[in-house]
Scaffold this motif. Structure first.
Motif, PDB file in Angstrom:
ATOM      1  N   LYS A 127     -58.463  46.668 -46.927  1.00  0.00           N
ATOM      2  CA  LYS A 127     -59.315  47.046 -45.804  1.00  0.00           C
ATOM      3  C   LYS A 127     -60.227  45.906 -45.357  1.00  0.00           C
ATOM      4  CE  LYS A 127     -63.119  49.066 -48.465  1.00  0.00           C
ATOM      5  NZ  LYS A 127     -63.967  50.277 -48.648  1.00  0.00           N
ATOM      6  N   ASP A 128     -60.642  45.041 -46.271  1.00  0.00           N
ATOM      7  CA  ASP A 128     -61.500  43.921 -45.879  1.00  0.00           C
ATOM      8  C   ASP A 128     -60.768  42.962 -44.934  1.00  0.00           C
ATOM      9  OD1 ASP A 128     -63.530  44.924 -47.456  1.00  0.00           O
ATOM     10  OD2 ASP A 128     -62.986  43.741 -49.211  1.00  0.00           O
ATOM     11  N   PHE A 129     -59.525  42.645 -45.279  1.00  0.00           N
ATOM     12  CA  PHE A 129     -58.729  41.784 -44.407  1.00  0.00           C
ATOM     13  C   PHE A 129     -58.450  42.471 -43.074  1.00  0.00           C
ATOM     14  CE2 PHE A 129     -54.516  40.589 -42.825  1.00  0.00           C
ATOM     15  CZ  PHE A 129     -54.712  39.226 -42.597  1.00  0.00           C
ATOM     16  N   PHE A 130     -58.177  43.762 -43.124  1.00  0.00           N
ATOM     17  CA  PHE A 130     -57.899  44.510 -41.900  1.00  0.00           C
ATOM     18  C   PHE A 130     -59.135  44.563 -41.009  1.00  0.00           C
ATOM     19  CE2 PHE A 130     -57.268  48.545 -39.544  1.00  0.00           C
ATOM     20  CZ  PHE A 130     -56.055  48.241 -38.940  1.00  0.00           C
ATOM     21  N   ARG A 131     -60.310  44.757 -41.609  1.00  0.00           N
ATOM     22  CA  ARG A 131     -61.539  44.817 -40.828  1.00  0.00           C
ATOM     23  C   ARG A 131     -61.827  43.478 -40.149  1.00  0.00           C
ATOM     24  NH1 ARG A 131     -64.700  46.319 -44.620  1.00  0.00           N
ATOM     25  NH2 ARG A 131     -65.640  44.319 -45.145  1.00  0.00           N
ATOM     26  N   ILE A 132     -61.654  42.390 -40.875  1.00  0.00           N
ATOM     27  CA  ILE A 132     -61.879  41.063 -40.294  1.00  0.00           C
ATOM     28  C   ILE A 132     -60.858  40.774 -39.200  1.00  0.00           C
ATOM     29  CG2 ILE A 132     -61.875  38.600 -40.800  1.00  0.00           C
ATOM     30  CD1 ILE A 132     -62.973  39.262 -43.546  1.00  0.00           C
ATOM     31  N   SER A 133     -59.610  41.186 -39.417  1.00  0.00           N
ATOM     32  CA  SER A 133     -58.558  40.928 -38.429  1.00  0.00           C
ATOM     33  C   SER A 133     -58.827  41.669 -37.124  1.00  0.00           C
ATOM     34  CB  SER A 133     -57.196  41.337 -38.999  1.00  0.00           C
ATOM     35  OG  SER A 133     -56.904  40.613 -40.179  1.00  0.00           O
ATOM     36  N   VAL A 134     -59.321  42.896 -37.230  1.00  0.00           N
ATOM     37  CA  VAL A 134     -59.608  43.664 -36.018  1.00  0.00           C
ATOM     38  C   VAL A 134     -60.825  43.101 -35.299  1.00  0.00           C
ATOM     39  CG1 VAL A 134     -60.248  45.950 -35.148  1.00  0.00           C
ATOM     40  CG2 VAL A 134     -58.543  45.746 -36.950  1.00  0.00           C
ATOM     41  N   PHE A 135     -61.792  42.610 -36.059  1.00  0.00           N
ATOM     42  CA  PHE A 135     -62.999  42.080 -35.449  1.00  0.00           C
ATOM     43  C   PHE A 135     -62.798  40.674 -34.876  1.00  0.00           C
ATOM     44  CE2 PHE A 135     -67.093  39.821 -35.729  1.00  0.00           C
ATOM     45  CZ  PHE A 135     -67.874  40.638 -34.922  1.00  0.00           C
ATOM     46  N   MET A 136     -61.801  39.952 -35.358  1.00  0.00           N
ATOM     47  CA  MET A 136     -61.605  38.553 -34.976  1.00  0.00           C
ATOM     48  C   MET A 136     -61.495  38.334 -33.463  1.00  0.00           C
ATOM     49  SD  MET A 136     -61.302  35.633 -36.694  1.00  0.00           S
ATOM     50  CE  MET A 136     -60.540  36.059 -38.272  1.00  0.00           C
ATOM     51  N   PRO A 137     -60.785  39.161 -32.690  1.00  0.00           N
ATOM     52  CA  PRO A 137     -60.700  38.905 -31.240  1.00  0.00           C
ATOM     53  C   PRO A 137     -62.043  38.884 -30.533  1.00  0.00           C
ATOM     54  CG  PRO A 137     -58.994  40.432 -31.905  1.00  0.00           C
ATOM     55  CD  PRO A 137     -59.879  40.263 -33.082  1.00  0.00           C
ATOM     56  N   TYR A 138     -63.040  39.574 -31.092  1.00  0.00           N
ATOM     57  CA  TYR A 138     -64.351  39.578 -30.445  1.00  0.00           C
ATOM     58  C   TYR A 138     -64.991  38.187 -30.484  1.00  0.00           C
ATOM     59  CZ  TYR A 138     -69.232  40.711 -29.505  1.00  0.00           C
ATOM     60  OH  TYR A 138     -70.499  40.736 -28.979  1.00  0.00           O
ATOM     61  N   ALA A 139     -64.600  37.373 -31.476  1.00  0.00           N
ATOM     62  CA  ALA A 139     -65.137  36.020 -31.580  1.00  0.00           C
ATOM     63  C   ALA A 139     -64.515  35.067 -30.569  1.00  0.00           C
ATOM     64  CB  ALA A 139     -64.940  35.477 -32.991  1.00  0.00           C
ATOM     65  N   VAL A 140     -63.424  35.474 -29.934  1.00  0.00           N
ATOM     66  CA  VAL A 140     -62.776  34.634 -28.922  1.00  0.00           C
ATOM     67  C   VAL A 140     -63.545  34.758 -27.611  1.00  0.00           C
ATOM     68  CG1 VAL A 140     -60.640  34.203 -27.655  1.00  0.00           C
ATOM     69  CG2 VAL A 140     -60.546  34.952 -30.038  1.00  0.00           C
ATOM     70  N   PRO A 141     -63.967  33.657 -26.999  1.00  0.00           N
ATOM     71  CA  PRO A 141     -64.682  33.744 -25.715  1.00  0.00           C
ATOM     72  C   PRO A 141     -63.844  34.445 -24.654  1.00  0.00           C
ATOM     73  CG  PRO A 141     -64.896  31.547 -26.653  1.00  0.00           C
ATOM     74  CD  PRO A 141     -63.894  32.273 -27.503  1.00  0.00           C
ATOM     75  N   ALA A 142     -64.530  35.120 -23.740  1.00  0.00           N
ATOM     76  CA  ALA A 142     -63.832  35.900 -22.710  1.00  0.00           C
ATOM     77  C   ALA A 142     -62.950  35.020 -21.844  1.00  0.00           C
ATOM     78  CB  ALA A 142     -64.849  36.651 -21.855  1.00  0.00           C
ATOM     79  N   VAL A 143     -63.396  33.808 -21.554  1.00  0.00           N
ATOM     80  CA  VAL A 143     -62.595  32.909 -20.719  1.00  0.00           C
ATOM     81  C   VAL A 143     -61.308  32.519 -21.437  1.00  0.00           C
ATOM     82  CG1 VAL A 143     -62.549  30.666 -19.582  1.00  0.00           C
ATOM     83  CG2 VAL A 143     -64.636  32.043 -19.528  1.00  0.00           C
ATOM     84  N   VAL A 144     -61.425  32.207 -22.725  1.00  0.00           N
ATOM     85  CA  VAL A 144     -60.238  31.833 -23.500  1.00  0.00           C
ATOM     86  C   VAL A 144     -59.278  33.006 -23.616  1.00  0.00           C
ATOM     87  CG1 VAL A 144     -59.440  31.013 -25.750  1.00  0.00           C
ATOM     88  CG2 VAL A 144     -61.548  30.089 -24.765  1.00  0.00           C
ATOM     89  N   ALA A 145     -59.827  34.199 -23.851  1.00  0.00           N
ATOM     90  CA  ALA A 145     -58.974  35.385 -23.962  1.00  0.00           C
ATOM     91  C   ALA A 145     -58.240  35.660 -22.654  1.00  0.00           C
ATOM     92  CB  ALA A 145     -59.816  36.598 -24.356  1.00  0.00           C
ATOM     93  N   ALA A 146     -58.933  35.530 -21.526  1.00  0.00           N
ATOM     94  CA  ALA A 146     -58.287  35.768 -20.228  1.00  0.00           C
ATOM     95  C   ALA A 146     -57.200  34.740 -19.957  1.00  0.00           C
ATOM     96  CB  ALA A 146     -59.337  35.744 -19.119  1.00  0.00           C
ATOM     97  N   LEU A 147     -57.447  33.476 -20.287  1.00  0.00           N
ATOM     98  CA  LEU A 147     -56.423  32.450 -20.104  1.00  0.00           C
ATOM     99  C   LEU A 147     -55.225  32.692 -21.007  1.00  0.00           C
ATOM    100  CD1 LEU A 147     -58.580  29.206 -19.780  1.00  0.00           C
ATOM    101  CD2 LEU A 147     -57.149  30.247 -18.008  1.00  0.00           C
ATOM    102  N   MET A 148     -55.479  33.040 -22.252  1.00  0.00           N
ATOM    103  CA  MET A 148     -54.398  33.263 -23.201  1.00  0.00           C
ATOM    104  C   MET A 148     -53.503  34.411 -22.749  1.00  0.00           C
ATOM    105  SD  MET A 148     -54.744  34.181 -27.250  1.00  0.00           S
ATOM    106  CE  MET A 148     -55.502  35.767 -26.858  1.00  0.00           C
ATOM    107  N   TRP A 149     -54.114  35.546 -22.427  1.00  0.00           N
ATOM    108  CA  TRP A 149     -53.332  36.688 -21.985  1.00  0.00           C
ATOM    109  C   TRP A 149     -52.718  36.441 -20.609  1.00  0.00           C
ATOM    110  CZ3 TRP A 149     -51.643  40.864 -24.508  1.00  0.00           C
ATOM    111  CH2 TRP A 149     -52.238  41.169 -25.735  1.00  0.00           C
TER     112      TRP A 149
END
Length: 317
Positions: A127-149
């Motif tokens: 669960k610790d790895f799963f919790r960090i994995s789910v939270f990780m996208p929030y650390a990605v800046p919105a501009v980077v996330a929009a460009l990536m997607w």
């Protein structure tokens, strides 16, 4: 003639009583007011006034003027606000973000709730790895996330195009006019599920263990525990997450602004109210009207958030 009764102490000594008409003598010895607390609050209040109060006051000021090439700057009162309420492009953006709010926010909060309940159940392996994995996208800046997607959505150069070419499929273009709002909702959901999950999970961890033990003694099933113990306990956190999500939906700007370069035919200059305000101000040089639109959206967002907060407080009561 009656004599005044003087109270006598057990030791035989007389005691004086304080006359209420004379007031409290101790008030004269009261310590002077200390301004030390303002020394701690002062820096915050100064920054708050500069970055929050001053911009709002300036926006209110310029929103009642109109700057023209002929005639210069003139006071027009509420004309800019009346114009905004009659502007179909403004209401088109408001309707779009309202639809985005109604569809995207419940899906995002529902996924975040399911993830938080799964992690809190204690039955999830790693669960610790799963919790960090789910939270990780929030650390990605919105501009980077929009460009990536945005590059993954590309029908000619992205993941969607490669899948169509490899399998011979015809997946609809996510950057098309009919799917662009859904594509933006997917980006926002991917980015903020972990953030809301952390809010819900933190509230779940504050529930006393004794409640779970009592439910187990009563023979309650897992779904009974979720319904009657966990959900009522985190109702306040749900209201907070919903308020933040509502504010974020009405402030939608980064994702459509970045994707506009990749899908110019799908995202107009008035796709959202914030994007419309930005284009009015920096592309159309209509600062006064843009300020009025921004004030209207700020008040509208504040009212909606306040209504949601009131409903949450009533349910808690």
């Amino acid at each position: 003639m009656t004599q005044a009764v003087v109270p006598v102490s057990p030791a035989g000594q007389t005691t004086e009583t304080t006359n209420p008409r004379r007031g409290d003598r101790a008030g004269k010895n009261r310590a002077p007011r200390s301004w030390r607390g303002w020394g701690f609050v002062g820096p915050f209040m100064l920054v708050f006034a500069l970055v929050f109060i001053a911009p709002i006051a300036y926006s209110l000021y310029i929103s009642v003027f109109r700057t023209q090439l002929v005639g210069g700057t003139q006071f027009v009162g509420l004309d800019n606000y009346i114009r905004a309420f009659q502007d179909p492009q403004f209401w088109d953006g408001v309707g779009r973000v309202s639809l985005f709010l109604v569809v995207q926010v419940p899906i995002m909060l529902g996924i975040a709730m399911l993830v938080a309940l799964a992690i809190d159940s204690g039955r999830l392996y790693g669960k610790d790895f799963f919790r960090i994995s789910v939270f990780m996208p929030y650390a990605v800046p919105a501009v980077v996330a929009a460009l990536m997607w945005g590059f993954m959505y590309g029908p000619r150069f992205g993941l969607v195009g490669y899948i169509n070419e490899f399998f011979g499929w015809s997946i609809p273009n996510p950057l098309g006019p009919q799917w662009i709002l859904l594509a933006i909702g997917n980006i926002v959901t991917w980015s903020f599920v972990g953030y809301n999950m952390l809010i819900f999970y933190s509230s779940l961890r504050t529930i006393p263990v004794s409640l779970y033990e009592a439910a187990e003694l009563d023979g309650a099933k897992q779904h009974h525990v979720i319904r009657h113990i966990k959900m009522p306990a985190i109702r306040g956190s749900i209201a907070v997450a919903m308020i933040f999500s509502i504010i974020g939906s009405f402030q939608l700007f980064n994702e459509p602004s970045i994707l506009q370069k990749l899908a110019p035919n799908s995202i107009t200059t008035y796709f959202t109210p914030n994007l419309y305000t930005y284009n009015l101000s920096f592309s159309g040089q209509q600062y006064n009207y843009a300020a009025a639109v921004a004030i209207i959206m700020g008040v509208f967002t504040m009212v909606i958030a306040y209504v949601v907060q009131l409903r949450g407080m009533r349910k808690d009561a």
